[in-house]
Design an enzyme around this catalytic site. Sequence first.
Site, PDB file in Angstrom:
ATOM      1  N   SER A 106     174.328  63.324 -16.640  1.00 32.89           N
ATOM      2  CA  SER A 106     174.426  62.861 -15.436  1.00 32.89           C
ATOM      3  C   SER A 106     174.228  61.232 -15.253  1.00 32.89           C
ATOM      4  O   SER A 106     175.256  60.506 -14.816  1.00 32.89           O
ATOM      5  CB  SER A 106     173.639  63.364 -14.315  1.00 32.89           C
ATOM      6  OG  SER A 106     172.225  63.041 -14.556  1.00 32.89           O
ATOM      7  N   ASP A 107     173.164  60.570 -16.006  1.00 37.68           N
ATOM      8  CA  ASP A 107     173.092  59.327 -15.710  1.00 37.68           C
ATOM      9  C   ASP A 107     173.969  58.444 -16.641  1.00 37.68           C
ATOM     10  O   ASP A 107     174.514  57.371 -16.352  1.00 37.68           O
ATOM     11  CB  ASP A 107     171.564  58.596 -16.095  1.00 37.68           C
ATOM     12  CG  ASP A 107     170.963  59.513 -17.578  1.00 37.68           C
ATOM     13  OD1 ASP A 107     171.742  60.123 -18.197  1.00 37.68           O
ATOM     14  OD2 ASP A 107     169.848  58.794 -17.906  1.00 37.68           O
ATOM     15  N   CYS A 108     174.436  59.048 -17.957  1.00 41.46           N
ATOM     16  CA  CYS A 108     175.464  58.533 -18.722  1.00 41.46           C
ATOM     17  C   CYS A 108     176.923  58.418 -18.053  1.00 41.46           C
ATOM     18  O   CYS A 108     177.446  57.225 -18.118  1.00 41.46           O
ATOM     19  CB  CYS A 108     175.389  59.024 -19.869  1.00 41.46           C
ATOM     20  SG  CYS A 108     174.106  59.237 -20.909  1.00 41.46           S
TER      21      CYS A 108
END
Length: 761
Positions: free
Chosen positions: A485-487
């Site tokens: 998700s953060d990538c």
Amino acid sequence: MWRLKVAEGDKNSPYMFTTNNFVGRQIWEFDPKAGSPEELAEVEEARQKFYKNRHNVKPAGDLLWRLQFLREKNFKQRIPQVKVKDGDAITYETATTAMKRAAHYFSAIQASDGHWPAENAGPMYFLPPFVFCLYITGHLNTVFTVEHRREILRYLYNHQHEDGGWGVHVEAPSSMFGTVFSYLCMRLLGLGPNDGENNACARARKWIRDHGGVTYIPSWGKNWLSILGIFEWSGTNPMPPEFWILPSFVPLHPSKMWCYCRLVYMPVSYLYGKRFVGPITPLIQQLREELHTQPYNEINWRKVRHLCSKEDLYYPHPFVQELLWDTLYLASEPLLTRWPLNKLIRQKALKETMKFIHYEDHNSRYITIGCVEKPLCMLACWVEDPNGIAFKKHLNRIADYIWLGEDGMKVQTFGSQTWDTALGLQALMACNIADEVESVLGKGHDYLKKAQIRDNPVGDYKGNFRHFSKGAWTFSDQDHGWQVSDCTAEGLKCVLQLSLMPPEIVGEKMEPERLYDAVNFLLSLQDEKTGGLAVWERAGASLLLEWLNPVEFLEDLIVEHTYVECTASAIEAFMLFKKLYPHHRKKEIENFIVKAVHYIEDEQTADGSWYGNWGICFIYGTCFALGGLQVAGKTYNNCLAIRRAVDFLLNAQSDDGGWGESYKSCPNKIYTPLEGKRSTVVHTALAVLSLISAGQADRDPTPIHRGVKLLINSQLENGDFPQQEIMGVFMRNCMLHYAEYRNIFPLRALAEYRKRVPLPN
């Protein structure tokens, strides 16, 4: 001489395949004819410098590939170095000079396919299982050549502590897990019991025996030692393969587990179910004598199952968990291993388990989800069929995990290519010097477009407990295949920012449909109850299941959780997306942001900081949290959380003007400064970025000026920054080296400082 090769692979091999022409792949190869005397001397100098300072700075500077790239590009830092004297104000010109020096250096170490390579290692238990697996399967000498062995041993020697042991990671004190695995690695690679630099083997063996012997190794170690034949499976807690054929309503069904936990115990349960043991060679028999403190045939294996050395014990097993293990050990296993249940149930369970393993292998191009899982899945494939295609495909992807630094050869998680590239490009764009780095931005943009996942896992991905992945970005490269998700949020934010720049500089912008896919993925991972964002798959399983965490040295790994950093990154991405594409899922995005902001505010700790789950620790988490709150419209004046965070940061500032946080903050969950209140360039940069986000420049810019002064004065002659403490973490207690952080965050801090803090000319 060793060289890093980028975006290369054997396209004609029947045992290797790729989804995007190997873009992002990074492998090390040894060329005996390569390297001038000057180049070889430069490499040796880097090795010697690390060795002499190894007890002070544990993570390597990741210099070997950097030296290679800088030579290949004929890089010379042509901007004179600047320093800020005591009492002098930082001028706009000084800040610009330091920023440009950092930007030019960082641009020079970009790979040909547009990504930034970097070490992403640190744990001492990553490498040895690869050696164990290759030893058992008979491929050790072909995969790890003499040159590989020399560098692996260099790594082990460099990170051996003065007491003879190794920690669970390079900065941790000695532990049974790290020491036994490193000792076995040395012995299987050919060292005798009293060989090794500075009596490495004898010192390690003494540490092990002085601490009770190998029966005190944690559960992951017991599993591998049973596979090797240095332990008995009856000395481990059961991991029955029947787990994989349970009905979905069972509370601990695999679909409810965190993906990494699921994929570790998948091959472990297969090997346990078959009670597989590698060949009992004379060396294995000798190791039994060396590592146990009593004769092997006199050990009461049943009694050692729950043993764990105090040096390794971070998460003690609750009573309910030990009761579960004992029930399985005493009641179910005796039944499932005897006729008729061994034929009716166990054989079916083993077949189903291998189906799941093959599915995961295929969807990761045989890279697998990570380095802990890779040798286990590879060994399971070999046990099923030593001459099978699956095992051969696994062999071809070992190189994807190998990394070389001036401290030696190691195994990394699987690579941080996309993560580092997305953060690095944003730092460069913040500099507002596109005319000086336009080719760098263009190549980076091209990489991100090629690295995005274009399709979901093949076949019945839901039936294999997978979440959809189309539109996401991975942590590493597209072939890896695991959505993060953060990538994805940072990748989306990056391509959106690049879409605002002229295409003749950065290339054509990404098609809207692909942006929508990324948005859809991010929206799918928000937890409805808390508003937080998970990482790989939806959170929501009962947190009570964490009571069953069998790993003594890690925490929070049974089920997926939500994380402040991921949530904050998604807020930033969505705020920009809805500005540029206001009609796509508008209401859902607005609701996402409102709930996400509440989640971040709720997660703030009593001292005003946020716990960092993926970086060290409270300074890291606070930087991401403030970034998310600020873009969502929160300010120092209208948000108590921001005011409390500013107080935390100002109180944590060191006398030298910087900030520095110990990795011990992560396991202890309490902010802990470095010994002597030393500062690091990464923590200082994160704190400066946080204060700028919180509007500190409008109130009193002095703390920001002091932090930037430390950054400028720390910059090296070539524009790089010094390698200091380790900066990453996972599962609370294991640290991870993000070698690129020392470039990315100081560069971003200098750029934002120059842009957003008033400075004299």
